[in-house]
Enzyme design. Structure first.
Site, PDB file in Angstrom:
ATOM      1  N   HIS A 217       0.808  -1.218   0.000  1.00 20.52           N
ATOM      2  CA  HIS A 217       0.000   0.000   0.000  1.00 20.52           C
ATOM      3  C   HIS A 217       0.842   1.269   0.000  1.00 20.52           C
ATOM      4  O   HIS A 217       0.309   2.353  -0.239  1.00 20.52           O
ATOM      5  CB  HIS A 217      -0.946  -0.006   1.205  1.00 20.52           C
ATOM      6  N   SER A 221       0.120  -1.338  -6.273  1.00 19.29           N
ATOM      7  CA  SER A 221       0.230  -2.595  -7.002  1.00 19.29           C
ATOM      8  C   SER A 221       0.912  -2.398  -8.347  1.00 19.29           C
ATOM      9  O   SER A 221       0.751  -1.343  -8.992  1.00 19.29           O
ATOM     10  CB  SER A 221      -1.157  -3.201  -7.240  1.00 19.29           C
ATOM     11  N   LYS A 245     -14.186  -9.010  -7.400  1.00 17.89           N
ATOM     12  CA  LYS A 245     -13.344  -9.872  -8.232  1.00 17.89           C
ATOM     13  C   LYS A 245     -12.588 -10.882  -7.378  1.00 17.89           C
ATOM     14  O   LYS A 245     -12.544 -12.082  -7.695  1.00 17.89           O
ATOM     15  CB  LYS A 245     -12.356  -9.000  -9.026  1.00 17.89           C
ATOM     16  N   ASP A 246     -11.975 -10.411  -6.286  1.00 22.78           N
ATOM     17  CA  ASP A 246     -11.272 -11.319  -5.379  1.00 22.78           C
ATOM     18  C   ASP A 246     -12.233 -12.316  -4.742  1.00 22.78           C
ATOM     19  O   ASP A 246     -11.925 -13.515  -4.617  1.00 22.78           O
ATOM     20  CB  ASP A 246     -10.553 -10.527  -4.281  1.00 22.78           C
ATOM     21  N   GLU A 289       6.178 -34.303   0.583  1.00 16.42           N
ATOM     22  CA  GLU A 289       4.965 -33.769  -0.032  1.00 16.42           C
ATOM     23  C   GLU A 289       5.294 -33.115  -1.366  1.00 16.42           C
ATOM     24  O   GLU A 289       6.417 -32.644  -1.592  1.00 16.42           O
ATOM     25  CB  GLU A 289       4.309 -32.752   0.900  1.00 16.42           C
TER      26      GLU A 289
END
Length: 415
Positions: A217, A221, A245-246, A289
């Protein structure tokens, strides 16, 4: 991006009183409601929200599991089975936690490759990238410790093999290994140490995620064009556009998550881990894994134990210095035609190392592991610096608005 003025107005006496003393509502409003965000972010940018969801799911389910887990060599395996069979919804909680680890890493790797493709590690976002790599490193350590707690055959011998790697360190290796074990072999003290740290690390990761978001922030972005925000028309408020959207992508991700939890919860695990740990019987082939497999392949690609450990650690450490290894001023790989095939070959290399990590290190598998390991490091140490100096990138748009609407930022601002 960090210098936008606050537009928050308290709506009543209580919020005015709180805002004067602890402006937490103003912080949330400025950070997640009206925060100006590049208008051209695609769905790959939603994986930050997906990762936040995964972390919350792991912490919540992990706390519940810890209430029933017994960190003792004679009872650990049985306590997990007790949770699965006798505790209400215990099987759902345990499977959500186990599958959640795989989903967490799948989202993290997509997030990582998105950052590499769009150059999100370049100035002024180096700190954001470094925090991200630290979080990935802690995820790997935390997941390894959590995997060991099941105390099945594969878990026990994975702990034995990985902790034995510290003995490769000259002079102090044996002492470090014995300190980790809490004795002269893997046993109850080892399990207690791993359980304590596995419980602690997710909260450290959560704190680092907070710093990661804070750093984001400050500078804002990145975006697919790689062009920085220039005018107000280049941005839109985070709410409602990117919240929706998220949220949509989190729901889609949850569908995949739920499919594994309800229909194939053990698909990503190993059958040997359903057998209680036996220190006297070594599994025929020790496989970690899936999210550890690329690093495991690098470790085994080098015959010498010490240099294998160095290579495995270097495979993660090199990620920290990418912002200074890449000499290109252009962020997005889509604008770099000479670099693009090398990038996709790197993606193939990582997938191939994941496949080879599950195979025995012999014959053609060993040779392939060595070749792909070599390219992994050549990509960062040679290709990134050299290609950035010699390639001619494609022309960038003047602004984000021009890239989206086909017109200049000034036209967009005045329209």
């Amino acid at each position: 991006m960090s210098d936008h003025s606050s537009s928050y107005v308290p709506s009543n006496g209580f919020t005015r009183w709180l805002d004067e003393r602890l402006p937490i509502i103003r912080l949330m409003y400025d950070s997640f409601i009206v925060f100006p965000t590049p208008r051209n972010l695609n769905y790959l940018w939603t994986f930050g929200g997906i990762l936040t969801f995964c972390l919350m799911a792991q912490i919540i389910t992990g706390i519940v599991i810890a209430m029933h887990f017994v960190p003792h060599g004679d009872h650990a395996f049985a306590s997990v089975e007790h949770l699965m069979r006798d505790v209400n919804w215990g099987d759902l909680i345990r499977y959500t936690h186990a599958v959640g680890a795989s989903m967490f890493f799948a989202a993290a790797y997509i997030h990582l490759f998105r950052g590499l493709y769009y150059g999100s590690y370049k100035s002024p976002r180096e700190i954001i990238w470094i925090f991200g790599v630290v979080i990935l490193l802690l995820m790997i350590i935390t997941a390894f410790m959590g995997y060991s707690l099941v105390w099945g055959q594969m878990s026990f011998w994975a702990v034995t093999v990985i902790t034995n790697l510290f003995t490769a360190i000259p002079i102090v290796g044996e002492s470090i290994t014995q300190w980790i074990w809490g004795g002269y072999s893997v046993g109850d003290p080892t399990l207690n140490r791993l359980f304590s740290l596995h419980y602690l690390f997710p909260f450290i990761i959560a704190a680092l995620v907070g710093l990661h978001i804070w750093a984001l922030h400050v500078v804002g972005s990145n975006n697919p064009t790689g062009v920085e925000v220039k005018t107000k028309s280049d941005t839109i408020p985070f709410f409602p556009f990117y919240v929706i959207k998220d949220g949509f992508m989190v729901v889609v991700f949850m569908l995949l998550f739920s499919w594994f939890v309800f229909y194939a919860p053990n698909y990503l695990g190993h059958s040997d881990n359903f057998i209680e740990a036996n220190p006297l019987q070594t599994p025929p082939h020790i496989v970690p894994e899936w999210y550890f497999l690329p690093f495991y392949a690098i470790l085994r690609a080098i015959p010498d134990k010490l240099f294998g450990v160095i290579a495995m650690v270097a495979a993660i450490v090199v990620l920290f210095v990418i912002p200074w290894l890449d000499t290109s001023k252009i962020k997005s790989v889509s604008k770099r035609p000479l670099f693009m095939p090398f990038f996709w070959l790197f993606v193939i290399t990582c997938l191939a190392l994941g496949y080879l990590g599950a195979k025995a290190p012999e014959g053609y598998f060993l040779l392939a592991s060595q070749l792909f390991t070599a390219y992994y490091f050549i990509f960062f140490i040679v290709i990134m610096p050299v290609i950035g100096l010699i390639e001619t990138p494609k022309e960038l748009p003047d602004s984000i608005t021009e890239a989206v609407e086909g017109k200049s930022g000034k036209e967009g601002a005045s329209s």
